[in-house]
Scaffold this active site. Structure first.
Site, short mmCIF file in Angstrom:
data_model
loop_
_atom_site.label_atom_id
_atom_site.label_comp_id
_atom_site.label_asym_id
_atom_site.label_seq_id
_atom_site.Cartn_x
_atom_site.Cartn_y
_atom_site.Cartn_z
CD GLU A 74 7.28 -4.40 6.30
OE1 GLU A 74 7.23 -5.44 5.63
OE2 GLU A 74 8.30 -4.01 6.90
NE ARG A 309 3.65 -12.03 -5.28
CZ ARG A 309 3.79 -11.36 -4.14
NH1 ARG A 309 3.52 -11.93 -2.99
NH2 ARG A 309 4.19 -10.12 -4.15
CE LYS A 319 5.41 -3.38 0.29
NZ LYS A 319 4.64 -3.31 1.53
P1 ATP Z 1 6.16 -6.53 -1.56
O1 ATP Z 1 6.88 -7.79 -1.86
O2 ATP Z 1 5.84 -5.71 -2.74
O3 ATP Z 1 6.76 -5.73 -0.44
P2 ATP Z 1 4.42 -7.56 0.33
O4 ATP Z 1 3.59 -8.78 0.19
O5 ATP Z 1 5.61 -7.69 1.20
O6 ATP Z 1 4.77 -7.03 -1.08
P3 ATP Z 1 2.74 -6.13 2.09
O7 ATP Z 1 2.71 -4.70 2.37
O8 ATP Z 1 3.20 -7.04 3.16
O9 ATP Z 1 3.62 -6.32 0.81
O10 ATP Z 1 1.37 -6.64 1.49
C1 ATP Z 1 0.10 -6.30 1.98
C2 ATP Z 1 -0.88 -7.30 1.45
O11 ATP Z 1 -0.91 -7.27 0.04
C3 ATP Z 1 -0.51 -8.72 1.87
O12 ATP Z 1 -1.68 -9.36 2.35
C4 ATP Z 1 0.00 -9.33 0.61
O13 ATP Z 1 -0.25 -10.70 0.58
C5 ATP Z 1 -0.77 -8.58 -0.47
N1 ATP Z 1 -0.03 -8.56 -1.73
C6 ATP Z 1 1.20 -8.06 -1.94
N2 ATP Z 1 1.59 -8.28 -3.21
C7 ATP Z 1 0.56 -8.92 -3.83
C8 ATP Z 1 0.35 -9.42 -5.15
N3 ATP Z 1 1.27 -9.30 -6.10
N4 ATP Z 1 -0.83 -10.02 -5.43
C9 ATP Z 1 -1.78 -10.13 -4.47
N5 ATP Z 1 -1.63 -9.70 -3.21
C10 ATP Z 1 -0.48 -9.10 -2.88
MG MG Z 2 5.77 -7.85 3.20
#
Ligand code: ATP
Ligand code: MG
Length: 603
Positions: A74, A309, A319
Site C-alpha cells: 500500500e 511475518r 509504516k
Molecule cells: P505495515 O503494517 O508496515 O503498514 P503492511 O502489511 O500493512 O505493513 P503493506 O504495504 O500492505 O504493508 O505490505 C505489502 C506486503 O508486504 C504484504 O504482502 C505484507 O504481507 C508484506 N509485509 C509487510 N510487513 C511484513 C513483515 N514484517 N514480514 C513479512 N512480510 C511483510
Molecule cells: Mg497494509
C-alpha cells in the site's frame, strides 16, 4: 516459441545471478508450488497480457508464466525490512519457477496514499535487484485501475443476492457483529429487495449520499464462527480525492474483497501474505467463487497462502509507527540511517545482496518469531567481508610522535586492498614522524592483559615498524595529548627483519602529514528495548538517546569518500560514505556495522 522462452529465462537468470536462488533450501511454499505444478493445477490458465476479468482473459493465450505471484504494497509509507522478506519471497519464487511477479500498488485507501510513496517503493524494489518485467510484459499495476471492474462485480453480486446496501452506521454494524462466542444479528436491511440495493449502490457511486450513511455488505452468514464472514462491508462512501483517480470515485472498496479481486484480475496463482490474514482466507475464497459462478472470473482461481511475518528486535516495522518517528522529528526523514526502512538501510550502507542474504537465512515458516538484529548485521558482514576494500580510520585520535624518526622524512608502506582478494591490489600510504592512533591504544597504567602502547612496551604499527613506547605529554588537566615512542629500524613489515622481535600488540595508524579529515557518524540501535512496541508499550519511550554520535576522524590517504563508497575500516567495522551528504572534499561517513557484535557484549 519455446526457444525464445528458454532464452528469456536464461536472460533473467543471468541478470539475476547475484540474487541467491531459493532453490537451495526447501520450504512449505516451494512444496505447495511444486505440487501445483506437478498436478497441472494452473496449466489451463489463460493470460491476455493484461489484467482483466473472464471476458478479457478468455481472449488470451495459455499463460507462458508457470506461476504468477505479486508484491502488493500500500503506498502509504516507505518499505521496511519486513517488506524485504515479502519481496524476496515473491520475486524470488517467481524467478525460480519461471514465473512472473507483479508489483501492484494496493491503493484502495485514498486518505493515506501518496505518489511520493509510489516512487520510493519502485526505487527500493529495483534497488533490491528485482523487477516486474516478464518478456515483453511490464507487470506494474495499480489496484485503483480496477475500480471499474470492482464496481461491475459489486453490481453482479447484488443482482445475484450475494450483497446488499445497509443503512446502519459503522457503530451499529460493529455492535451487531457478535463476538467470538455469540453470533451476530442480521441487519434490518439485509433482506431488502435486490432492486432497491442496486438503486442505492448506484446512488452511492454517483455521490448522492454522504460519507458513512450507506455501505455495501456481502450477504453471507451472521452466525458464522468466523467473524470475517458475518456480512463483511465491501464498499464505503468516502468523498475524498484519490492520488490517481482524483474525484472519479467516492466509494472505495474494502481491502478484504479488493485484494482477492486484484489477484484474480491479474491471474495470480499463489497469493502469499502474512499470517494475520489467515482468518480472511474464507472470505477471499467466497468472493472469488461467487464471481466465478457468475462467469466474471476464470478458473483456476488464485489461492491465498500465509507465512509468518518478519519481526526484528530493536526496531519497529510498521509504516504507521515509522511515520510517527519521521513526523515527530525523532529521526531525520524516512531514509535516516537508523531506521529499518530500506531507504534508511541503504543510506546506512546495507547492500541489496546483504538484505537478500538475510532474507534467505530467515527462511519461511508458519510460526511467528522475532529475529535478533544481529542476524541482519551478520549478513552484512558476510556479504562485505570478501569484497569491501580495507582502509585505516582513527576515530578517537591522539598524536603519536616517533621521536627518533627524522622530521619531514617519510617512506612508503603497503597493505592489501582486501586480504581475501589478491587481485584487488595494494594500498599505498606513508610512514612519518607524527601519526594518528586511537586514544584507547595507549594507557599510562595498563590493565592486565593490555598489549598495546604503554611506557616500555613494544607494539607493531600495522604495515609499518615495531615501536617502543617511551612516554607521553599531558596538558594542564593531566589529559594525555601526545604519546611518544621510538621506532626500531629493520623491523618494517614485509622486510626480512620484520619477525626479529615478537610483539603481542598490533595497532593501526595514519600518517598525520597525509591523513584525510572526515566526520564519522557512529550509529547505534534506535531503541534500547528489544521489543519497543510489544503489547501496549509506547515505543517512543524506548528511543535510544545515543543512537547517533558524530566524531571527527582521520582517514588513510586515498580513502575517497564518493557517496555510497563502502570500506572495512581495519579493527573497527564496515563504513559507508553518506549518499546524501558526503563529498570527497568533506567526507561524511556512516558506520554501517561494527566488526563484531558489540551489542551482545554490552548486555
Ligand atoms: P505495515 O503494517 O508496515 O503498514 P503492511 O502489511 O500493512 O505493513 P503493506 O504495504 O500492505 O504493508 O505490505 C505489502 C506486503 O508486504 C504484504 O504482502 C505484507 O504481507 C508484506 N509485509 C509487510 N510487513 C511484513 C513483515 N514484517 N514480514 C513479512 N512480510 C511483510
Ligand atoms: Mg497494509
Amino acid at each position: 516459441m519455446l526457444t525464445s522462452l528458454v532464452s528469456l529465462f536464461q536472460y533473467r537468470r543471468l541478470r539475476m545471478t547475484s540474487v541467491p536462488s531459493p532453490a537451495a533450501v526447501s520450504n512449505f511454499l516451494r512444496t505447495i508450488i511444486e505440487k501445483d505444478l506437478a498436478e497441472g493445477r494452473h496449466a489451463q490458465k489463460r493470460w491476455a497480457g493484461r489484467p482483466g476479468p473472464a471476458s478479457v482473459q478468455r481472449q488470451g493465450k495459455p499463460d507462458p508464466a508457470r506461476i504468477r505471484t505479486r508484491f502488493p504494497p500500500e503506498p502509504n509509507g516507505y518499505l521496511h525490512i519486513g517488506h524485504a522478506k515479502s519481496i524476496c519471497l515473491n520475486f524470488g519464487l517467481a524467478i525460480d519457477y519461471e514465473g512472473a511477479c507483479h508489483l501492484r500498488f494496493d491503493d484502495t485507501n485514498p486518505e493515506k496514499e501518496e505518489d511520493e510513496y509510489v516512487r520510493a517503493i519502485i526505487d527500493m524494489v529495483k534497488w533490491l535487484g528485482y523487477d516486474w518485467t516478464y518478456g515483453e510484459e511490464e507487470n506494474l499495476y495499480f489496484a485503483s485501475d480496477y475500480f471499474g471492474y470492482m464496481y461491475e462485480f459489486a453490481e453482479a453480486l447484488v443482482q445475484a443476492g450475494h450483497a446488499y446496501v445497509d443503512e446502519q452506521s459503522a457503530d451499529e454494524i460493529r455492535a451487531t457483529r457478535g463476538t467470538l462466542t455469540e453470533p451476530g444479528t442480521n441487519s434490518p436491511w439485509r433482506d431488502r429487495p435486490v432492486q432497491e440495493s442496486l438503486t442505492l449502490l448506484r446512488e452511492m457511486r454517483d455521490g448522492k449520499h454522504p460519507d458513512g450513511s450507506l455501505c455495501l455488505r456481502a450477504k453471507i452468514d451472521m452466525s458464522s464462527p468466523n467473524i470475517n464472514m458475518r456480512d463483511p462491508v465491501m464498499y464505503r462512501i468516502r468523498h475524498v480525492e484519490h492520488h490517481r483517480t482524483g474525484s472519479e470515485w467516492c466509494i472505495y472498496p474494502m481491502y478484504s474483497w479488493a485484494h482477492p479481486v486484484e489477484d484474480a484480475l491479474e491471474q495470480i496463482t499463489h497469493s502469499f501474505c502474512t499470517l494475520e490474514f489467515e482468518d480472511q482466507r474464507p472470505f477471499y475464497n467466497w468472493i472469488l467463487e461467487r464471481l466465478a459462478e457468475l462467469g466474471m472470473l476464470l478458473e483456476p482461481l488464485p489461492q491465498q497462502i500465509e507465512f509468518a511475518r518478519l519481526n526484528l528486535s530493536y526496531v519497529v516495522t510498521s509504516k504507521r509507527k515509522l511515520l510517527q518517528l519521521v513526523r515527530d522529528g525523532h529521526v531525520d526523514g524516512w531514509d535516516d540511517p537508523r531506521l529499518p526502512t530500506l531507504a534508511g538501510l541503504r543510506r546506512r550502507g546495507y547492500t541489496p545482496s546483504s538484505i537478500r542474504l538475510f532474507c534467505e537465512r530467515l527462511g519461511v515458516s508458519k510460526a511467528d518469531s522475532r529475529i535478533d538484529y544481529s542476524v541482519l548485521e551478520q549478513a552484512l558482514r558476510d556479504d562485505l567481508d570478501p569484497v569491501a576494500p580495507r582502509a585505516v580510520a582513527v576515530l578517537d585520535p591522539i598524536k603519536l610522535v616517533i621521536t627518533n624518526y627524522a622530521e619531514g622524512a617519510s617512506e612508503p608502506c603497503h597493505a592489501p586492498v582486501n586480504p581475501h582478494d589478491p587481485e584487488a591490489g595494494m594500498r599505498n600510504f606513508t610512514f612519518g614522524r607524527e601519526l594518528w592512533i586511537e586514544r584507547d591504544d595507549f594507557r599510562e597504567d595498563p590493565p592486565k592483559k593490555y598489549f598495546r602502547l604503554y611506557p616500555g612496551n613494544k607494539v607493531r604499527l600495522k604495515y609499518g615498524y615495531i615501536i617502543e613506547c617511551t612516554g607521553c605529554v599531558k596538558d594542564e588537566n593531566g589529559e594525555v595529548i601526545e604519546v611518544h615512542a621510538e621506532y626500531i629500524p629493520d623491523t618494517k613489515s614485509g622486510t626480512p627483519g620484520a619477525d626479529s622481535i615478537k610483539v603481542k600488540g598490533n595497532i593501526t595508524w595514519v600518517n598525520a602529514a597525509e591523513a584525510i579529515a572526515a566526520e564519522i557518524r557512529l550509529y547505534d540501535r534506535l531503541f534500547l528495548d528489544p521489543h519497543p512496541d510489544a503489547g501496549d508499550k509506547d515505543f517512543v519511550q524506548a528511543l535510544n538517546p545515543d543512537s547517533c554520535t558524530s566524531v571527527q576522524a582521520w582517514l588513510e590517504p586515498g580513502t575517497l569518500a564518493e557517496p555510497g563508497a563502502t570500506w572495512q575500516f581495519e579493527r573497527l567495522g564496515y563504513f559507508t560514505a553518506d549518499r546524501e551528504q558526503s563529498t570527497p572534499e568533506r567526507p561524511i561517513i556512516n558506520r554501517t556495522a561494527t566488526l563484531r557484535d558489540s551489542w551482545a557484549q554490552k548486555k
